[in-house]
Structure formats: structure tokens, C-alpha cells
Scaffold this active site. Structure first.
Site, PDB file in Angstrom:
ATOM      1  CG  ASP A   1      -0.220   0.042   2.539  1.00 48.73           C
ATOM      2  OD1 ASP A   1       0.964  -0.367   2.605  1.00 48.73           O
ATOM      3  OD2 ASP A   1      -0.824   0.484   3.546  1.00 48.73           O
TER       4      ASP A   1
ATOM      5  CG  ASP B   1       4.404   0.532   2.042  1.00 54.02           C
ATOM      6  OD1 ASP B   1       3.755  -0.520   1.939  1.00 54.02           O
ATOM      7  OD2 ASP B   1       4.135   1.429   2.867  1.00 54.02           O
TER       8      ASP B   1
END
Length: 326
Positions: A11, A16
Site C-alpha cells: 500500500d 513501503d
């Protein structure tokens, strides 16, 4: 030596991005594809963020797939601005206006199933966001988990401490049903980097400043997208929001990726069955560790407990020395 095959499900927010860069920099890893899911931001923003990371690291050949836009059961998720409205600190510089043309037409879940079927028992999956795409893959192909090599997850908790609710960690709270399904029915070797594990092994702000001030394109992107982000503010992180663990810099998703790249980064695990709670206003989304075998489950997972910070710091540093020739 053959490279380890990897699918990243993300996501894509700032941490990330750091985890993806870590995988891109690892010489022993081949990324088959990156599948996108809602979470830190809307799934369209996630797709754009992933493409931006790949472009900066000169790895645009890696296919990116659009996946789940809402949780398994649906319903309205609480808005999240942890990493800004777009997941990248609302720094729009460098966005690609042609991004839609660069996303694969195949749905992320279909791609996940296909890639694993083509490389059975060889592919590891690293889940960095809500586990919706994984739960959907299981429902479409009940044999999907047993075709995986290993599963690594950043999510859940081990001490009942939450970061978005009293007892729940963000990724699991955003889709508790999917987290429940995955941890009940994925019987492949499973490794979990919980919220508390990440927080207990946070790094100094001095190291963070050295990290993002490297003179490389990847480091410059990280410096840009963290520049206005509350989550990367030393002053903000020293306030009472950090009452459990004290001040410091945490790149949450990078801990799960580091464990996949180098197993020696994790120096101690708790091996036991787990279950995600689906009921109640306080405990919904909480992961419970069953260290007394009260649940009588046959499948045990590896919950990360201690980390070799020197190895972890080195992986972070190498991740921003990009682009690299692999």
C-alpha cells in the site's frame, strides 16, 4: 546461485518505498511483480508511488499491478494521513501524468496467482499493507498458499498495543477479515514483523539524516517525500504519541523486507499459533499469540522478536545507493 523470487504486495507509503528499494538493491533477489492495495492511501496513489520508486531506481521493467481498492468485507475505512494524503508526504514533484498506461491490465490478484503457479514453491511473498489481495488470491485459488515458498508480513502486534486503535495495528485494522483469513489458511512458512518489534528496534535520527543525505537519486527521493511528513519529524515523534517505545526513526515495512533478504537480521523468533480478533470495539484487528496451545491449531508462525541492528542499518544504507547495476 539462483536468485530468490519475490512478489511485493504493498500500500506504498514512505516506509513501503524504503522496503521496495531494499529489495531492488539486494543482489540475490528477483522481483517478479509488485501488486498494489489500498491502505496508506487510495490504490491509485499506491500505483503511482510504486512507479515513482521504480523510475528513480531505474527498474521500470518490473510489472506493477492494481489490486484491491477496499477491504474484503467493504465498508468505510477511517481516513489515514500518516504519510500525507497521497502516501508520499503530498510531494507531487516527479509524478508521471501517463502513469495509468504503465500499470498492467491484469488484476493484481490474478497476477499473483499466475506468477506463483508459474514458479511453484519458489516464490516468496512480502505483504507490506492490508492483506486483502492475499485473501482474495486464496478464495480464487484455495491451493495458492501451498504453492508459495514463504510469506513475510509487516503487520499485527504481539503485546496488545495498537497504533490506530487501543489494541490494533494499522495494516490489520484496515482489513481484519483478510488478516484473519491469511493467518488461518496460509499454511506456508510465515514470518511476521509486528508493530512492537519494529518500534523496539528503531534507529537514531542521526542515522536517518546520514541515510537520506547520500548523494544518489533514491536518497534524494526519500529526502523529498519525508520532508513534510509528520511521521518523519523528530520533534513530533518525541511527544506523547511515542509513550510506549521512546523517540527514534522507524521504517516499519523495511523490517519485514530485511528478514526476507537476510534471515540473519532476525536473531530471535517466537514460534506459535496466532489468531486475529474480529469482534469488539477495542480488540478488533488485534493479533493474539497462542503460546499455550489453547487454540489447538496445527500451524505455527514465526513472530520476529529480536533484530541485528547492524545488519538492518547496512541494508537500509545500501537501499539508497541506487540506481545499481544488478
Amino acid at each position: 546461485m539462483a536468485k530468490k523470487l519475490l512478489i511485493i504486495d504493498t500500500d506504498c507509503g514512505i516506509d513501503d518505498a524504503q522496503a521496495i528499494m531494499m529489495a531492488l538493491a539486494a543482489p540475490g533477489v528477483q522481483i517478479l511483480g509488485i501488486t498494489c492495495c489500498f491502505g496508506n492511501t487510495a490504490v491509485d496513489n499506491v500505483c503511482q508511488n510504486v512507479l515513482r520508486v521504480l523510475a528513480v531506481c531505474e527498474q521500470q521493467q518490473i510489472p506493477v499491478f492494481r489490486g484491491a481498492a477496499v477491504s474484503l468485507v467493504g465498508g468505510k475505512q477511517a481516513p489515514n494521513d500518516h504519510f500525507g494524503g497521497d502516501g508520499f508526504g503530498d510531494m507531487l514533484e516527479g509524478r508521471d501524468p501517463q502513469w495509468k498506461e504503465k500499470i498492467q491490465k491484469e488484476h493484481a490478484v490474478d497476477a499473483m496467482i499466475r506468477l506463483v503457479n508459474e514458479n511453484q514453491k519458489q516464490v516468496s511473498l512480502v505483504g507490506l499493507g492490508p492483506l486483502t489481495n492475499l485473501a482474495l488470491a486464496l478464495r480464487l485459488d484455495p491451493q495458492f498458499p501451498q504453492k508459495l515458498n514463504e510469506l513475510f508480513i509487516m503487520g499485527g502486534n504481539m503485546e496488545g498495543k495498537g497504533n490506530v486503535t487501543l489494541c490494533g495495528e494499522f495494516n490489520f485494522v484496515m482489513d481484519p477479515e483478510s488478516a484473519y483469513v491469511v493467518l488461518e489458511e496460509f499454511l506456508c512458512p510465515t514470518h511476521i514483523a509486528t508493530w512492537e518489534y519494529c518500534c523496539r528496534h528503531k534507529l537514531t535520527w542521526e542515522f536517518f539524516n546520514e541515510l537520506i543525505n547520500q548523494d544518489t537519486p533514491a536518497a534524494r527521493l526519500m529526502k523529498l517525500i519525508t520532508s513534510r511528513c509528520w511521521s518523519y519529524s523528530k520533534e513530533a515523534m518525541m511527544n506523547k504519541r511515542d509513550v510506549y517505545f521512546g523517540p527514534g526513526f522507524v521504517s516499519y515495512d523495511s523490517y519485514a523486507m530485511a528478514a526476507f533478504i537476510d534471515r540473519a537480521v532476525v536473531t530471535e523468533n517466537v514460534e506459535c499459533p496466532v489468531r486475529v480478533e474480529l469482534q469488539g470495539s477495542i480488540c478488533r484487528g488485534m493479533m493474539a499469540l497462542d503460546q499455550t496451545n489453547a487454540l489447538r491449531k496445527s500451524h505455527r508462525v514465526f513472530v520476529m522478536n529480536n533484530c541485528d541492528l547492524a545488519k538492518f542499518r547496512n541494508l537500509l544504507t545500501e537501499s539508497l545507493r541506487q540506481p545499481l547495476n544488478k
